[in-house]
Design a protein around this motif. Structure first.
Motif, PDB file in Angstrom:
ATOM      1  N   ILE A  47      15.423   8.672  13.771  1.00  0.00           N
ATOM      2  CA  ILE A  47      15.513  10.050  13.272  1.00  0.00           C
ATOM      3  C   ILE A  47      14.722  10.981  14.176  1.00  0.00           C
ATOM      4  O   ILE A  47      13.763  10.587  14.843  1.00  0.00           O
ATOM      5  N   SER A  48      15.159  12.253  14.196  1.00  0.00           N
ATOM      6  CA  SER A  48      14.467  13.274  14.994  1.00  0.00           C
ATOM      7  C   SER A  48      13.486  14.081  14.165  1.00  0.00           C
ATOM      8  O   SER A  48      12.592  14.727  14.708  1.00  0.00           O
ATOM      9  N   ALA A  49      13.667  14.097  12.855  1.00  0.00           N
ATOM     10  CA  ALA A  49      12.768  14.821  11.942  1.00  0.00           C
ATOM     11  C   ALA A  49      12.883  14.181  10.573  1.00  0.00           C
ATOM     12  O   ALA A  49      13.834  13.439  10.285  1.00  0.00           O
ATOM     13  N   LEU A  50      11.914  14.481   9.736  1.00  0.00           N
ATOM     14  CA  LEU A  50      11.866  13.859   8.414  1.00  0.00           C
ATOM     15  C   LEU A  50      11.609  14.921   7.358  1.00  0.00           C
ATOM     16  O   LEU A  50      10.699  15.752   7.487  1.00  0.00           O
ATOM     17  N   ILE A  51      12.413  14.912   6.324  1.00  0.00           N
ATOM     18  CA  ILE A  51      12.202  15.777   5.156  1.00  0.00           C
ATOM     19  C   ILE A  51      11.521  14.921   4.085  1.00  0.00           C
ATOM     20  O   ILE A  51      12.137  14.041   3.483  1.00  0.00           O
ATOM     21  N   ALA A  52      10.221  15.166   3.845  1.00  0.00           N
ATOM     22  CA  ALA A  52       9.463  14.350   2.893  1.00  0.00           C
ATOM     23  C   ALA A  52       8.109  15.028   2.637  1.00  0.00           C
ATOM     24  O   ALA A  52       7.599  15.731   3.507  1.00  0.00           O
ATOM     25  N   GLU A  53       7.513  14.934   1.520  1.00  0.00           N
ATOM     26  CA  GLU A  53       7.955  14.268   0.314  1.00  0.00           C
ATOM     27  C   GLU A  53       7.626  15.197  -0.831  1.00  0.00           C
ATOM     28  O   GLU A  53       7.071  16.249  -0.640  1.00  0.00           O
ATOM     29  N   ALA A  54       7.887  14.841  -2.079  1.00  0.00           N
ATOM     30  CA  ALA A  54       7.635  15.743  -3.202  1.00  0.00           C
ATOM     31  C   ALA A  54       6.158  15.802  -3.571  1.00  0.00           C
ATOM     32  O   ALA A  54       5.579  16.880  -3.705  1.00  0.00           O
ATOM     33  N   GLU A  55       5.531  14.646  -3.733  1.00  0.00           N
ATOM     34  CA  GLU A  55       4.141  14.623  -4.160  1.00  0.00           C
ATOM     35  C   GLU A  55       3.216  14.519  -2.957  1.00  0.00           C
ATOM     36  O   GLU A  55       3.551  13.920  -1.930  1.00  0.00           O
ATOM     37  N   SER A  56       2.015  15.109  -3.116  1.00  0.00           N
ATOM     38  CA  SER A  56       1.088  15.214  -1.997  1.00  0.00           C
ATOM     39  C   SER A  56       0.603  13.860  -1.515  1.00  0.00           C
ATOM     40  O   SER A  56       0.417  13.651  -0.308  1.00  0.00           O
ATOM     41  N   SER A  57       0.373  12.910  -2.427  1.00  0.00           N
ATOM     42  CA  SER A  57      -0.130  11.597  -2.014  1.00  0.00           C
ATOM     43  C   SER A  57       0.867  10.895  -1.100  1.00  0.00           C
ATOM     44  O   SER A  57       0.485  10.262  -0.097  1.00  0.00           O
ATOM     45  N   GLN A  58       2.157  11.002  -1.421  1.00  0.00           N
ATOM     46  CA  GLN A  58       3.179  10.413  -0.571  1.00  0.00           C
ATOM     47  C   GLN A  58       3.245  11.129   0.781  1.00  0.00           C
ATOM     48  O   GLN A  58       3.379  10.492   1.836  1.00  0.00           O
ATOM     49  N   SER A  59       3.128  12.458   0.773  1.00  0.00           N
ATOM     50  CA  SER A  59       3.178  13.211   2.021  1.00  0.00           C
ATOM     51  C   SER A  59       1.988  12.890   2.906  1.00  0.00           C
ATOM     52  O   SER A  59       2.108  12.837   4.136  1.00  0.00           O
ATOM     53  N   ILE A  60       0.811  12.691   2.294  1.00  0.00           N
ATOM     54  CA  ILE A  60      -0.380  12.342   3.076  1.00  0.00           C
ATOM     55  C   ILE A  60      -0.180  11.001   3.782  1.00  0.00           C
ATOM     56  O   ILE A  60      -0.510  10.831   4.967  1.00  0.00           O
ATOM     57  N   ALA A  61       0.402  10.045   3.062  1.00  0.00           N
ATOM     58  CA  ALA A  61       0.634   8.722   3.657  1.00  0.00           C
ATOM     59  C   ALA A  61       1.637   8.804   4.802  1.00  0.00           C
ATOM     60  O   ALA A  61       1.432   8.235   5.882  1.00  0.00           O
ATOM     61  N   VAL A  62       2.725   9.550   4.575  1.00  0.00           N
ATOM     62  CA  VAL A  62       3.772   9.649   5.590  1.00  0.00           C
ATOM     63  C   VAL A  62       3.283  10.435   6.797  1.00  0.00           C
ATOM     64  O   VAL A  62       3.459  10.019   7.956  1.00  0.00           O
ATOM     65  N   ALA A  63       2.648  11.598   6.565  1.00  0.00           N
ATOM     66  CA  ALA A  63       2.185  12.437   7.670  1.00  0.00           C
ATOM     67  C   ALA A  63       1.091  11.749   8.469  1.00  0.00           C
ATOM     68  O   ALA A  63       1.008  11.914   9.693  1.00  0.00           O
ATOM     69  N   GLY A  64       0.240  10.980   7.808  1.00  0.00           N
ATOM     70  CA  GLY A  64      -0.814  10.276   8.517  1.00  0.00           C
ATOM     71  C   GLY A  64      -0.281   9.175   9.412  1.00  0.00           C
ATOM     72  O   GLY A  64      -0.832   8.900  10.488  1.00  0.00           O
ATOM     73  N   ALA A  65       0.808   8.549   8.976  1.00  0.00           N
ATOM     74  CA  ALA A  65       1.364   7.439   9.754  1.00  0.00           C
ATOM     75  C   ALA A  65       2.236   7.921  10.911  1.00  0.00           C
ATOM     76  O   ALA A  65       2.197   7.357  12.016  1.00  0.00           O
ATOM     77  N   LEU A  66       3.048   8.959  10.693  1.00  0.00           N
ATOM     78  CA  LEU A  66       4.004   9.396  11.705  1.00  0.00           C
ATOM     79  C   LEU A  66       3.494  10.550  12.557  1.00  0.00           C
ATOM     80  O   LEU A  66       4.105  10.869  13.589  1.00  0.00           O
ATOM     81  N   GLY A  67       2.404  11.177  12.161  1.00  0.00           N
ATOM     82  CA  GLY A  67       1.868  12.292  12.929  1.00  0.00           C
ATOM     83  C   GLY A  67       1.536  11.947  14.366  1.00  0.00           C
ATOM     84  O   GLY A  67       1.889  12.698  15.293  1.00  0.00           O
ATOM     85  N   PRO A  68       0.863  10.831  14.627  1.00  0.00           N
ATOM     86  CA  PRO A  68       0.537  10.486  16.025  1.00  0.00           C
ATOM     87  C   PRO A  68       1.764  10.308  16.920  1.00  0.00           C
ATOM     88  O   PRO A  68       1.654  10.378  18.150  1.00  0.00           O
ATOM     89  N   PHE A  69       2.948  10.076  16.331  1.00  0.00           N
ATOM     90  CA  PHE A  69       4.165   9.896  17.124  1.00  0.00           C
ATOM     91  C   PHE A  69       4.915  11.211  17.314  1.00  0.00           C
ATOM     92  O   PHE A  69       6.056  11.208  17.798  1.00  0.00           O
ATOM     93  N   GLN A  70       4.268  12.338  16.917  1.00  0.00           N
ATOM     94  CA  GLN A  70       4.830  13.671  17.110  1.00  0.00           C
ATOM     95  C   GLN A  70       6.186  13.843  16.427  1.00  0.00           C
ATOM     96  O   GLN A  70       7.042  14.612  16.887  1.00  0.00           O
ATOM     97  N   LEU A  71       6.368  13.164  15.307  1.00  0.00           N
ATOM     98  CA  LEU A  71       7.600  13.316  14.544  1.00  0.00           C
ATOM     99  C   LEU A  71       7.441  14.465  13.552  1.00  0.00           C
ATOM    100  O   LEU A  71       6.555  14.426  12.698  1.00  0.00           O
TER     101      LEU A  71
END
Length: 694
Positions: A99-123
């Motif tokens: 994927i080139s971009a990600l639409i996520a997520e509804a709750e903040s805890s899920q977004s924190i987990a996703v953004a923390g994991a994929l942020g270093p890959f500039q996604l």
């Protein structure tokens, strides 16, 4: 290829163990209508972009949508799946797996987990409903974006709402995750600026067992709060909602965060009875063309492989369309008027839980007038007792302020009023009595003087030394008029006048009595052969004695006025509610020196008169002088303790009483017998009778 992660299935508790320590059994179930709609809106947006070649020329967007099961672990697994492309892709798919971009997520805890994991890959990651302020940290989440404002702004808005309605005693329910913790922390910081107190903080999560939920319910039941803020997602809040409805807990004004204020389940008839009238903020809405027709055209026959459409229709059939309504309310003026501006909401709020009025929320009621707040130990500042202010103080919110010395508190203890000013006046009974008696004594002295002048050639007058008698009557006249200076409002001049006049007039009076006493004693000694004392104590010597004795008192008074004179003073010690105006003697030593000098003259007179009391004359003036001096001394001896112990204006009354009684004692004892003979028994007014010779 754009990825999408939505909590289409919520993680719910299916069953609980019989033992508290055993974890509940959970699975990913519970179809979420709103999350499914979000996913369909993503699909709609991508299709609309692909239809318009002007937006992304030579680029076609594709999508892959996965379920997060509303947990950080599942959301992270879905994100890694989408980013890595490890999932098997159909060979007919024209799009690359990554994927080139990600639409996520509804709750903040899920977004924190996703953004923390994929942020270093500039996604790039775009959230549609995660509002935690912590996600605004660009250092931690450099590629994270969102279409909803940060909770920082929502916290300020909720705090302003609380302030607007005057709520000072709140309960708080938060989800036990980053969204709840950060939101409540920001809200607490804001409301504390307004003096708002948090009564309790209940923590919930959808995976909590029933014991933890019941603990929060009991916390609500035991508290006195009438307003509770729930900063939780709908999925976390729903188990607590159902228990509150089950236990029939009503009469609470709920404040909602944006995550559940527009959710469908709180609006169901069974939930509405406890949560109807809830207030909250939502993001500003606007009409999206063609979205309504797209949502209402969802069908399982168009594309059997469409994401979650089969689950959607299975749920629709199961629930018999009871709570399905994808016909959006956009643009029908439900939230905005015809001009696109918000209506006056202070008009449309339905306070149906509290008789149509804004419900109060205070730990302690506002203290009534005349009381102050007293903090209750161990409780927040909003909880206090109301304690009545003491006399002489007025209430000033948290403390009782003392009134100025010249003022006193009224009965309501809300205002300082001037104290009653007290001094001896001519209008009150005591002042009238002093005035009448003073004028009576002065009149009698003047009348006696006229009698003595008229009958000055008679033996009785000649025998009593007419010149000294007239001096004595004149001094008594002044003594009777002296109390008049003690009546009225004290001033600088009246204070100096009353004490010095009293001292000088009585010194003159006693000096005259002393002269008369010496004349009687010398006259007795003159009866002995060869004694020439009487010839040496003539009228000139008598005047010298009277003048010298009076001059000494005058010198004492001059020094008194020069060094430390009397002055008007306000005395507060007698009563809390009144101010006594009196003359401060200035120098106590000078005051008692004046009294002591008069007392010295009186004692000398008493001793001399007592020695001459048994003279053989029929008319023995020494006896009358003795009686008068005894009365005089008795009056002034009793005066001193009475003067010291008398409060307020009674001090002045005691002094005037002493002056008048001692003056009357002198007038009656010395002059009444003579006037009796002159006016009633004129046959005794002969030289033979006066000399008492047979």
């Amino acid at each position: 290829m754009i990825g999408g992660i939505f909590p289409i299935f919520n993680k719910e508790i299916n069953s609980t163990s019989m033992f508290d320590r055993d974890p509940p059994e959970v699975n990913c179930a519970g179809f979420d209508w709103r999350a499914f709609r979000w996913s369909q809106e993503m699909i709609f947006s991508i299709e609309e972009i692909n239809k318009d070649p002007a937006l992304l020329p030579n680029i076609t967007l594709g999508y892959r949508i996965l379920n997060s099961c509303a947990t950080p672990i599942s959301a992270l697994r879905a994100a890694l799946t989408l980013a890595s492309g490890v999932e098997e892709i159909s060979s007919t798919s024209p799009c690359p797996p990554a994927i080139s971009a990600l639409i996520a997520e509804a709750e903040s805890s899920q977004s924190i987990a996703v953004a923390g994991a994929l942020g270093p890959f500039q996604l790039p990651i775009v959230s549609y409903f995660s509002s935690c302020a912590c996600l605004s940290d660009r250092m931690k989440y450099p590629t994270y974006f969102r279409t909803i404002p940060s909770d920082y702004f929502q916290a300020k808005a909720l705090a302003a709402l609380v302030k607007r309605f005057g709520w000072q005693w709140l309960g708080v329910i938060q989800s036990d995750n980053d969204y709840g913790r950060n939101g409540i922390m920001a809200f607490t910081e804001e409301v504390q600026k307004f003096g708002v107190c948090i009564a309790f903080v209940g923590k919930i999560l959808r995976t909590y067992n029933m014991d933890k939920i019941l603990n929060v319910v009991e916390m609500i039941k035991q508290s006195t709060v009438k307003v509770i803020l729930a900063f939780v997602p709908e999925g976390d809040f729903y188990p607590l909602m159902t228990e509150i409805v089950k236990q029939n807990i009503t009469g609470i004004q709920w404040i909602a965060s944006e995550s559940w204020i527009t959710a469908p389940r709180p609006s169901t008839p069974e939930i509405y009875q406890a949560f109807g009238g809830t207030l909250g903020f939502i993001a500003k809405r606007m009409t999206i063309p063609n979205l309504q027709s797209f949502l209402t055209s969802i069908s399982p026959y168009k594309d059997p492989n469409a994401a979650f459409v089969r689950d959607f229709w299975e749920t629709v059939v199961t629930d018999q369309l009871q709570r399905v309504n994808f016909r959006t309310k956009y643009g029908d003026n439900l939230f905005f008027d015809e001009n696109g501006d918000p209506p006056a909401y202070y008009d449309i709020i339905n306070w149906q839980l509290i008789n149509g009025e804004v419900p109060p929320s205070l730990c302690s009621n506002v203290c009534p007038v005349g009381t102050r707040k007293a903090q209750i130990k161990g409780k927040p500042t909003c909880c206090f007792d109301c304690i009545s202010c003491a006399d002489g103080t007025i209430a000033n919110s948290t403390e009782c302020m003392p009134c100025p010395r010249e003022y006193w508190s009224n009965k309501r203890r809300d205002e300082c009023v001037p104290k009653t000013i007290e001094f001896l006046t001519y209008q009150e009974p005591m002042g009238i009595a002093v005035t009448v008696v003073s004028l009576l004594g002065a009149s009698l002295s003047l009348a006696t003087m006229m009698i003595f002048i008229h009958y000055r050639e008679t033996p009785v007058i000649k025998a009593s030394n007419s010149e000294l008698s007239c001096f004595l009557l004149f001094s008594l006249l002044l003594c009777f008029l002296c109390p008049l200076t003690f009546i009225g409002r004290p001033t600088v001049w009246t204070c100096m006048l009353r004490q010095t006049t009293f001292g000088v007039t009585f010194a003159l009076c006693i000096s005259c009595v002393l002269g008369k006493t010496i004349v009687v004693v010398t006259a007795f000694k003159a009866t002995f052969p060869g004694n020439k004392v009487a010839t040496k104590f003539g009228p000139a010597q008598q005047r010298i004695i009277v003048c010298s004795c009076t001059v000494i008192q005058i010198l004492i008074c001059v020094l008194w006025l020069k060094l430390n004179p009397p002055f008007p003073d306000m005395v507060f010690r007698y009563s809390n509610k009144k101010v006594v105006l009196e003359c401060n003697p200035g120098s106590e030593a000078a005051f008692y020196a004046v009294l002591g000098y008069i007392g010295l003259l009186a004692i000398i007179c008493l001793v001399l008169a007592f020695l001459a009391r048994k003279l053989p004359d029929n008319f023995n003036e020494a006896k009358f002088i003795t009686f008068s001096m005894l009365i005089f001394c008795a009056v002034w001896i009793t005066f001193i303790p009475a003067y010291i112990s008398s409060p307020g204006k009674f001090t002045v009354a005691v002094e005037t009483f002493a002056i008048l009684s001692s003056a009357f004692g002198l007038l009656i004892c010395i002059f009444a017998p003579k006037c009796y003979i002159i006016m009633i028994k004129p046959e005794k007014n002969t030289k033979r009778h006066v000399m008492g010779k047979m």
